[in-house]
Design a protein around this motif. Structure first.
Motif, PDB file in Angstrom:
ATOM      1  N   CYS A   1      93.767  90.742 -16.956  1.00 34.68           N
ATOM      2  CA  CYS A   1      95.180  90.920 -16.619  1.00 34.68           C
ATOM      3  C   CYS A   1      95.369  92.001 -15.556  1.00 34.68           C
ATOM      4  O   CYS A   1      96.164  91.824 -14.618  1.00 34.68           O
ATOM      5  N   ARG A   2      94.641  93.098 -15.662  1.00 30.92           N
ATOM      6  CA  ARG A   2      94.754  94.171 -14.658  1.00 30.92           C
ATOM      7  C   ARG A   2      94.308  93.678 -13.286  1.00 30.92           C
ATOM      8  O   ARG A   2      94.964  93.937 -12.276  1.00 30.92           O
ATOM      9  N   VAL A   3      93.198  92.959 -13.237  1.00 33.39           N
ATOM     10  CA  VAL A   3      92.684  92.454 -11.965  1.00 33.39           C
ATOM     11  C   VAL A   3      93.662  91.460 -11.347  1.00 33.39           C
ATOM     12  O   VAL A   3      93.955  91.522 -10.144  1.00 33.39           O
ATOM     13  N   ILE A   4      94.183  90.552 -12.148  1.00 34.52           N
ATOM     14  CA  ILE A   4      95.139  89.562 -11.634  1.00 34.52           C
ATOM     15  C   ILE A   4      96.382  90.275 -11.101  1.00 34.52           C
ATOM     16  O   ILE A   4      96.849  89.995  -9.995  1.00 34.52           O
ATOM     17  N   ARG A   5      96.912  91.199 -11.879  1.00 32.90           N
ATOM     18  CA  ARG A   5      98.100  91.959 -11.455  1.00 32.90           C
ATOM     19  C   ARG A   5      97.847  92.707 -10.153  1.00 32.90           C
ATOM     20  O   ARG A   5      98.639  92.633  -9.208  1.00 32.90           O
TER      21      ARG A   5
ATOM     22  N   TYR B   1      87.063  86.865  -0.390  1.00 36.57           N
ATOM     23  CA  TYR B   1      86.494  87.425  -1.618  1.00 36.57           C
ATOM     24  C   TYR B   1      87.600  87.721  -2.627  1.00 36.57           C
ATOM     25  O   TYR B   1      87.456  87.454  -3.812  1.00 36.57           O
ATOM     26  N   ASP B   2      88.708  88.289  -2.127  1.00 36.81           N
ATOM     27  CA  ASP B   2      89.846  88.557  -3.008  1.00 36.81           C
ATOM     28  C   ASP B   2      90.345  87.267  -3.627  1.00 36.81           C
ATOM     29  O   ASP B   2      90.607  87.201  -4.821  1.00 36.81           O
ATOM     30  N   SER B   3      90.483  86.251  -2.800  1.00 35.48           N
ATOM     31  CA  SER B   3      90.968  84.959  -3.266  1.00 35.48           C
ATOM     32  C   SER B   3      90.031  84.380  -4.324  1.00 35.48           C
ATOM     33  O   SER B   3      90.485  83.890  -5.369  1.00 35.48           O
ATOM     34  N   ALA B   4      88.734  84.446  -4.088  1.00 37.70           N
ATOM     35  CA  ALA B   4      87.753  83.916  -5.038  1.00 37.70           C
ATOM     36  C   ALA B   4      87.776  84.705  -6.349  1.00 37.70           C
ATOM     37  O   ALA B   4      87.719  84.113  -7.437  1.00 37.70           O
ATOM     38  N   LEU B   5      87.875  86.023  -6.264  1.00 37.59           N
ATOM     39  CA  LEU B   5      87.920  86.848  -7.469  1.00 37.59           C
ATOM     40  C   LEU B   5      89.195  86.586  -8.266  1.00 37.59           C
ATOM     41  O   LEU B   5      89.164  86.495  -9.495  1.00 37.59           O
ATOM     42  N   LEU B   6      90.310  86.422  -7.559  1.00 41.64           N
ATOM     43  CA  LEU B   6      91.576  86.137  -8.228  1.00 41.64           C
ATOM     44  C   LEU B   6      91.511  84.785  -8.933  1.00 41.64           C
ATOM     45  O   LEU B   6      91.905  84.666 -10.100  1.00 41.64           O
ATOM     46  N   LYS B   7      90.976  83.783  -8.252  1.00 43.67           N
ATOM     47  CA  LYS B   7      90.864  82.452  -8.868  1.00 43.67           C
ATOM     48  C   LYS B   7      89.968  82.488 -10.100  1.00 43.67           C
ATOM     49  O   LYS B   7      90.272  81.875 -11.127  1.00 43.67           O
ATOM     50  N   ARG B   8      88.859  83.216 -10.015  1.00 38.60           N
ATOM     51  CA  ARG B   8      87.938  83.319 -11.150  1.00 38.60           C
ATOM     52  C   ARG B   8      88.616  84.006 -12.334  1.00 38.60           C
ATOM     53  O   ARG B   8      88.531  83.526 -13.473  1.00 38.60           O
TER      54      ARG B   8
ATOM     55  N   LEU C   1      83.847  95.458  -5.021  1.00 37.63           N
ATOM     56  CA  LEU C   1      82.988  96.148  -5.994  1.00 37.63           C
ATOM     57  C   LEU C   1      83.797  96.666  -7.175  1.00 37.63           C
ATOM     58  O   LEU C   1      83.375  96.538  -8.329  1.00 37.63           O
ATOM     59  N   GLN C   2      84.958  97.239  -6.888  1.00 41.34           N
ATOM     60  CA  GLN C   2      85.792  97.764  -7.970  1.00 41.34           C
ATOM     61  C   GLN C   2      86.279  96.646  -8.884  1.00 41.34           C
ATOM     62  O   GLN C   2      86.241  96.766 -10.108  1.00 41.34           O
ATOM     63  N   VAL C   3      86.719  95.537  -8.303  1.00 42.04           N
ATOM     64  CA  VAL C   3      87.200  94.412  -9.100  1.00 42.04           C
ATOM     65  C   VAL C   3      86.058  93.818  -9.922  1.00 42.04           C
ATOM     66  O   VAL C   3      86.221  93.532 -11.112  1.00 42.04           O
ATOM     67  N   GLN C   4      84.894  93.638  -9.320  1.00 38.98           N
ATOM     68  CA  GLN C   4      83.746  93.100 -10.060  1.00 38.98           C
ATOM     69  C   GLN C   4      83.367  94.013 -11.215  1.00 38.98           C
ATOM     70  O   GLN C   4      83.039  93.534 -12.307  1.00 38.98           O
TER      71      GLN C   4
END
Length: 163
Positions: free
Chosen positions: A103-107, A121-128, A88-91
């Motif tokens: 950049c913040r999310v990737i880092r 979910y982390d993996s999918a969000l990172l890839k996106r 939720l926080q990343v989205q």
């Protein structure tokens, strides 16, 4: 925000695209202009309403982009250990579609990677986030997506050595 056919834009969820047309349609009794945006593998229609600026933005300038990339080499901020809260926080962070947020999310997700709490979910969000950043990176720097991916990977590896 005034867009014209041929303008390159960043969509908050889908990344880099080009305005290929405009159309007016009647919705709920009112005329609404829609921008037809061609992405690499998809065409979307974006309404030119009061929320347009939260959906689309122009790609960063080369100077702005270089400045923002420094975020990748700063110390990661802790994300929640609970997978759902983290998602939720990343989205929420990604919702604004800004390069700084990508950049913040990737880092931050790279810092979580390899821990017991890493999820699909982390993996999918990172890839996106990476796909979106690479699209803007290649456009802004006038390089191929592959070259942008290599540069991103190098930036992240240098961060791992620094930690």
């Amino acid at each position: 925000m005034e867009l014209n056919k041929g303008d390159w834009v960043m969509h908050c969820a889908h990344g880099l695209g080009q305005v290929v047309g405009m159309d007016e349609q009647v919705k709920d009794g009112a005329k609404v202009t829609y921008y037809m945006v061609q992405l690499s593998d998809l065409t979307i229609w974006v309404p030119a309403d009061e929320n347009l600026n939260s959906r689309l933005r122009f790609p960063s300038t080369r100077r702005e982009f270089q400045k923002v990339l420094s975020i990748l080499s700063t110390k990661a901020e802790a994300l929640p250990t609970d997978r759902r809260q983290r998602t939720l926080q990343v989205q929420e962070t990604l919702r604004d579609g800004r390069t700084e947020s990508l950049c913040r999310v990737i880092r931050d997700l790279q810092a979580v990677r390899g821990t017991k709490t890493w999820s699909e979910y982390d993996s999918a969000l990172l890839k996106r986030a990476q796909k979106t950043l690479v699209g803007e990176w290649s456009h802004v720097q006038s390089i191929t997506a592959h070259e942008a991916e290599v540069q991103l990977s190098q930036s992240l590896r240098s961060e791992e050595r620094r930690v």
